[in-house]
Design a protein around this motif. Sequence first.
Motif, PDB file in Angstrom:
ATOM      1  N   ILE A 122       0.690  -1.104   0.273  1.00 45.94           N
ATOM      2  CA  ILE A 122       0.289   0.001   0.425  1.00 45.94           C
ATOM      3  C   ILE A 122       0.756   1.518  -0.026  1.00 45.94           C
ATOM      4  O   ILE A 122       0.214   2.721  -0.485  1.00 45.94           O
ATOM      5  N   ALA A 123       1.838   0.717   0.621  1.00 43.50           N
ATOM      6  CA  ALA A 123       2.741   2.136   0.758  1.00 43.50           C
ATOM      7  C   ALA A 123       3.437   2.673  -0.166  1.00 43.50           C
ATOM      8  O   ALA A 123       3.904   3.568  -0.988  1.00 43.50           O
ATOM      9  N   LEU A 124       3.898   1.319  -1.113  1.00 40.85           N
ATOM     10  CA  LEU A 124       4.421   2.167  -2.307  1.00 40.85           C
ATOM     11  C   LEU A 124       3.737   2.236  -3.610  1.00 40.85           C
ATOM     12  O   LEU A 124       4.161   3.066  -4.295  1.00 40.85           O
ATOM     13  N   GLU A 280      -1.402   5.183   2.686  1.00 43.12           N
ATOM     14  CA  GLU A 280      -2.965   6.124   1.637  1.00 43.12           C
ATOM     15  C   GLU A 280      -3.136   7.463   1.937  1.00 43.12           C
ATOM     16  O   GLU A 280      -3.328   8.719   1.413  1.00 43.12           O
ATOM     17  N   SER A 281      -3.787   7.574   3.500  1.00 43.38           N
ATOM     18  CA  SER A 281      -4.230   8.662   3.936  1.00 43.38           C
ATOM     19  C   SER A 281      -3.856  10.095   3.939  1.00 43.38           C
ATOM     20  O   SER A 281      -4.324  11.210   3.463  1.00 43.38           O
ATOM     21  N   ALA A 282      -2.812  10.220   3.933  1.00 47.16           N
ATOM     22  CA  ALA A 282      -1.516  11.587   3.895  1.00 47.16           C
ATOM     23  C   ALA A 282      -1.627  11.931   2.465  1.00 47.16           C
ATOM     24  O   ALA A 282      -1.422  13.226   2.201  1.00 47.16           O
ATOM     25  N   ALA A 283      -2.262  11.355   1.552  1.00 45.84           N
ATOM     26  CA  ALA A 283      -2.233  11.338  -0.190  1.00 45.84           C
ATOM     27  C   ALA A 283      -3.349  12.515  -0.353  1.00 45.84           C
ATOM     28  O   ALA A 283      -3.549  13.154  -1.017  1.00 45.84           O
ATOM     29  N   SER A 284      -4.160  12.628   0.288  1.00 45.58           N
ATOM     30  CA  SER A 284      -4.937  13.925   0.685  1.00 45.58           C
ATOM     31  C   SER A 284      -4.536  15.007   0.533  1.00 45.58           C
ATOM     32  O   SER A 284      -4.990  15.849  -0.646  1.00 45.58           O
TER      33      SER A 284
END
Length: 584
Positions: A122-124, A280-284
Motif C-alpha cells: 500500500i505504501a509503495l 494512502e491517507s496522507a496522500a489527501s
Amino acid sequence: MALRSPHMKPQRSDLDGDHLSSINRSYFDTGIMDEPPLPAVDEQTPLLIPPTTEWNLDLDDYYETGSLCGDRRSLSFLNLIGIMYFAVSGGPEGTEGIISAGGPKFALLGIAATSVLWSMPIALLSAEMVTAVPQNGGPMVWSRAAFGAGTAMGDFVAFLAGWLSFLFTAVDAALYPSMFMSYLVAGTGIALTPVHITFGKLLFVAALTAHNVAGVESVGASSSVMIIALLAPFVAFIFVAFTGVAGWAFSPGNWLVGALTPSSAVDYTVLLLWNMGMWESAASCAGEVQNPSKTFPRALAAVLFLVVLNYALPIMAFTGVDDNYDKYVNGYYVKIATQVGGKAFGSALALGQCISTIGLFSNSVVKNSYLLCGMGEQTLLPKLFSDRWSVTNAPIFSIAASSLVTVIMVMLDSFSVVLSIDMMLYSMVLMIEIAAFIKLRYSFPDLQRGYKIPISGPWLFIFFTPVIAFGILLICTTSLQGILLVAFLILIGVMLFSGLWIYRQQSPTVFQQAPSEVPEILESPACSRLGTPAPSHQGSSYRESAQHSSVRSGQGSAQGEYDTHWDASWDHPLYQGRDAITGL
C-alpha cells in the motif's frame, strides 16, 4: 476574511519574462480564456500550463517543487512525516487488543508479516501514485485520472472513492474526543461530570479545527513535535524494562507465548490490519507537499520504519513485565506503567496518549478537509470547497465541513462498531485504488512518475494479491448490520453524485473549471521529439483549431508546431475529459 479562489486571473507582474517569453500575452490584456498563455516548449520545460494556474513561480520551480503555485506547497519532509505518522499510527496504544487475541508471539509475528504483505504494497502504491498525480485527494484523484476524468464513469468512481474515504475518516475521528477525555481523567485524576466531559469534547473539536485553519504546515510542524512528546514515556519505559535499572521483573521468554483460536483469529487479523493500514491517507494533502516526487516516497519509508518499531518495542517491553495477556485492552499500558513505575509514570503515559488523540484528530481533519478540497479542485464538488483563506492558504470551508460531520458522528461512540464500519469502507477504497493503479500503469505507461514500483506484468498482480485477499477478508467478516449500513451509505453517495452531476451541467460556474495546478504532464505532440509518444487524441478534448496554430510561429520545425487547439497539451489523464466538465 479574504478568500482566494484557485482560478484567479494572473497578472503580468506575476510572470517571469525569461521563461515565458513566447507566451501569447494577449490573454493578460483581454482575459479571454479561449486564447490562454502558452510557454515555450523545450528540453527543460516540456509543459503546457492551463489558464487557471496562479502564476507565483517560474517554470523551473515546477521541476524543483512539483508545483506551479509556490505558496501552496508548504509541507516539508519533517512536517509530512508528522502528518503521515498520525494518519497511519498515532502511537503504540491500540495494540493491546492484538496481544489479548494472540499473545506476544503472534502479535510480534503479525506485525512483521503485515508490514511486508499489507503495509509495504500500500505504501509503495501510494508513493508511485502521488508522484504520478501530485494533487490533493489521494485515491479520489487517482481514480479520476485512471477511469476517465470528466466522464460519468471516471467521475463516479472518483466520487465514490472520495465519499467512502471521507466517511471512514470521519467515523474514526469521532472516537478521539471521548478518548482524549478518558486519558485526561486517567492521567490527572480530575473528576469530571457528564456536562464537563461534553463541554471538553466540543472544546477539543473547536480548538483543533482552529489549529487546522492555521495551515497544513502548522499542523505538520506540531505533529512532528507531538511524535516526540507522546513516544517519550514509552521510550523511557522500554529503556527501564530492557536494562533492568529499576529492578522490574522482566522476562523475554514471554515473547514466545501465544495462541490463536478460531474465535480470536478474526479480531486479531482485523486489529492488525487496522493498526498497519491507511498508508494512502496522507496522500489527501499531496498537493501541499514540497517536491512530492522525492519527499513523499522518503517520508513513507521513514514512517514505515518508525511505525513498526513503535508497535514492536512496546509490545516486547510491556509483555516482558506483565504476562496477564487476557487483561490487555485499550488503556492497559497505562495500568502496567502505574503498577511497576508508580503513579507519575502512569500519568506520563496517559498524558502521552492525550497527545496522541490530539494528533490523530487534527490529522483526521487534515485528511478529510484536503480530500474535500481536492474534490473541489477536480470539479466533483462546488468550487467553494477549494477556496482558501489568503492568510494561511487553508481551505476553511472544507475544514469546517469536515469538523461538523465529525461532531455529528460523535454519537457513534463505540470502538467495535466504528472498527467494523471503518475496515469495510477502507477495504472498498483499497480495491478502487488498486484498480486505478493498474489501470493507470497500463493506460498511461509513459506518465512521468518520480517513483515507480520496480515490477510489472504478472508480478504486479502477485504483489497486490495479499492486500486484495486481506481486503476481501475484512469485507466478509463485517457483521450483517455493518454491511447494511455501508450499503446505505453507498446509496447516499450515489444519490449525492447524481445530484451534483446534474447540477454541474446546469450551473458550471459553481464548479471550478479546471484543477488549479498541473501534475507531471505527458509530452504533447509538440514534445514528441523528446522521446515520449503522445497519446492518441480521443473525443472532443482535442479540437482542431487553426486560429491557435500561430502561437508557436517563428520557432522553427525543430521544436515542432501546434496543429491542434491548446487542449492538445492536456495529455495527462486528469485532463482528458476536461471538455465534459467545462463544456468548452
